[in-house]
Design an enzyme around this catalytic site. Sequence first.
Site, PDB file in Angstrom:
ATOM      1  N   ASP A  30       0.848  -1.192   0.000  1.00 32.60           N
ATOM      2  CA  ASP A  30       0.000   0.000   0.000  1.00 32.60           C
ATOM      3  C   ASP A  30       0.883   1.242   0.000  1.00 32.60           C
ATOM      4  OD1 ASP A  30      -3.222   0.497   0.988  1.00 32.60           O
ATOM      5  OD2 ASP A  30      -1.827   2.197   1.093  1.00 32.60           O
ATOM      6  N   ILE A  31       0.488   2.232  -0.769  1.00 31.64           N
ATOM      7  CA  ILE A  31       1.290   3.447  -0.915  1.00 31.64           C
ATOM      8  C   ILE A  31       1.251   4.318   0.353  1.00 31.64           C
ATOM      9  CG2 ILE A  31      -0.470   5.008  -1.874  1.00 31.64           C
ATOM     10  CD1 ILE A  31       1.601   5.681  -4.098  1.00 31.64           C
ATOM     11  N   ASN A  87     -12.591  -3.443   2.804  1.00 31.02           N
ATOM     12  CA  ASN A  87     -13.521  -2.324   2.859  1.00 31.02           C
ATOM     13  C   ASN A  87     -14.442  -2.405   1.644  1.00 31.02           C
ATOM     14  OD1 ASN A  87     -12.255  -1.260   5.162  1.00 31.02           O
ATOM     15  ND2 ASN A  87     -10.750  -0.172   3.925  1.00 31.02           N
ATOM     16  N   GLY A  93     -15.936   2.420   3.661  1.00 30.54           N
ATOM     17  CA  GLY A  93     -14.664   3.129   3.539  1.00 30.54           C
ATOM     18  C   GLY A  93     -13.847   2.754   2.323  1.00 30.54           C
ATOM     19  N   GLN A  94     -14.495   2.138   1.318  1.00 32.83           N
ATOM     20  CA  GLN A  94     -13.756   1.740   0.113  1.00 32.83           C
ATOM     21  C   GLN A  94     -13.497   2.974  -0.747  1.00 32.83           C
ATOM     22  OE1 GLN A  94     -15.739  -1.238  -2.266  1.00 32.83           O
ATOM     23  NE2 GLN A  94     -14.036  -1.425  -3.699  1.00 32.83           N
ATOM     24  N   SER A  95     -12.226   3.199  -1.074  1.00 30.96           N
ATOM     25  CA  SER A  95     -11.870   4.378  -1.872  1.00 30.96           C
ATOM     26  C   SER A  95     -11.445   4.010  -3.296  1.00 30.96           C
ATOM     27  CB  SER A  95     -10.756   5.175  -1.187  1.00 30.96           C
ATOM     28  OG  SER A  95      -9.572   4.417  -1.088  1.00 30.96           O
ATOM     29  N   HIS A 100     -10.125  -5.485  -3.426  1.00 35.92           N
ATOM     30  CA  HIS A 100      -8.820  -5.650  -2.791  1.00 35.92           C
ATOM     31  C   HIS A 100      -8.994  -6.092  -1.345  1.00 35.92           C
ATOM     32  CE1 HIS A 100     -10.063  -1.414  -2.484  1.00 35.92           C
ATOM     33  NE2 HIS A 100      -9.468  -1.370  -1.307  1.00 35.92           N
ATOM     34  N   HIS A 102      -6.830  -5.908   2.172  1.00 37.93           N
ATOM     35  CA  HIS A 102      -5.665  -5.380   2.888  1.00 37.93           C
ATOM     36  C   HIS A 102      -5.104  -6.483   3.783  1.00 37.93           C
ATOM     37  CE1 HIS A 102      -6.669  -0.949   2.318  1.00 37.93           C
ATOM     38  NE2 HIS A 102      -7.856  -1.481   2.110  1.00 37.93           N
TER      39      HIS A 102
HETATM   40  P1  AMP Z   1      -9.642   1.257   0.374  1.00 38.91           P
HETATM   41  O1  AMP Z   1      -9.703   2.603   1.052  1.00 38.91           O
HETATM   42  O2  AMP Z   1     -10.032   0.104   1.244  1.00 38.91           O
HETATM   43  O3  AMP Z   1     -10.395   1.294  -0.947  1.00 38.91           O
HETATM   44  O4  AMP Z   1      -8.110   0.996   0.047  1.00 38.91           O
HETATM   45  C1  AMP Z   1      -7.459   1.539  -1.052  1.00 38.91           C
HETATM   46  C2  AMP Z   1      -6.008   1.571  -0.707  1.00 38.91           C
HETATM   47  O5  AMP Z   1      -5.271   1.783  -1.891  1.00 38.91           O
HETATM   48  C3  AMP Z   1      -5.596   2.682   0.256  1.00 38.91           C
HETATM   49  O6  AMP Z   1      -5.075   2.101   1.453  1.00 38.91           O
HETATM   50  C4  AMP Z   1      -4.558   3.473  -0.522  1.00 38.91           C
HETATM   51  O7  AMP Z   1      -3.493   3.914   0.286  1.00 38.91           O
HETATM   52  C5  AMP Z   1      -4.102   2.467  -1.552  1.00 38.91           C
HETATM   53  N1  AMP Z   1      -3.546   3.037  -2.766  1.00 38.91           N
HETATM   54  C6  AMP Z   1      -4.038   4.051  -3.507  1.00 38.91           C
HETATM   55  N2  AMP Z   1      -3.269   4.271  -4.577  1.00 38.91           N
HETATM   56  C7  AMP Z   1      -2.260   3.362  -4.520  1.00 38.91           C
HETATM   57  C8  AMP Z   1      -1.127   3.070  -5.353  1.00 38.91           C
HETATM   58  N3  AMP Z   1      -0.865   3.768  -6.468  1.00 38.91           N
HETATM   59  N4  AMP Z   1      -0.292   2.075  -4.969  1.00 38.91           N
HETATM   60  C9  AMP Z   1      -0.535   1.364  -3.848  1.00 38.91           C
HETATM   61  N5  AMP Z   1      -1.585   1.585  -3.028  1.00 38.91           N
HETATM   62  C10 AMP Z   1      -2.431   2.575  -3.360  1.00 38.91           C
END
Ligand code: AMP
Length: 114
Positions: A30-31, A87, A93-95, A100, A102
């Site tokens: 994760d970034i 999420n 809280g899915q962004s 995916h 975690h």
């Molecule tokens: P969620 O909020 O559960 O949808 O998780 C999405 C995750 O993707 C977050 O923890 C972000 O930090 C991660 N994320 C977003 N962009 C990137 C990226 N380019 N490389 C790796 N992780 C990312």
Amino acid sequence: MTDCLFCRIVAGEIPADVVARTDRALAFRDIQPQAPVHVLVIPADHHADVPAVSGADPALAAEMLALAARVAREEGVAETGHRLVANTGLEGGQSVSHAHIHVLGGRPLGWPPG
Ligand code: AMP
């Protein structure tokens, strides 16, 4: 060309720190890590979220879980304990709208999450 961030990572259009892969799933760091170990496990094919994967392709959902378990072992948190989080949707809280899981570990993880 797609505007899905994780599809673009699968395609190699956006760099990622890949730690493991199978034929149909990918694991990368994760970034914005929330723990010393924070890896995302995604399907190579696009599915909106984990329930969508398990509905459309249960074998792929199982492959993602097996890859998450492998990542936990290889990152050294299988024995100490870790957390798998999926999420889902707005209130979940899915962004990123690509399924995916975690994989979090490497420190004591509180409960409930904030
Ligand atoms: P969620 O909020 O559960 O949808 O998780 C999405 C995750 O993707 C977050 O923890 C972000 O930090 C991660 N994320 C977003 N962009 C990137 C990226 N380019 N490389 C790796 N992780 C990312």
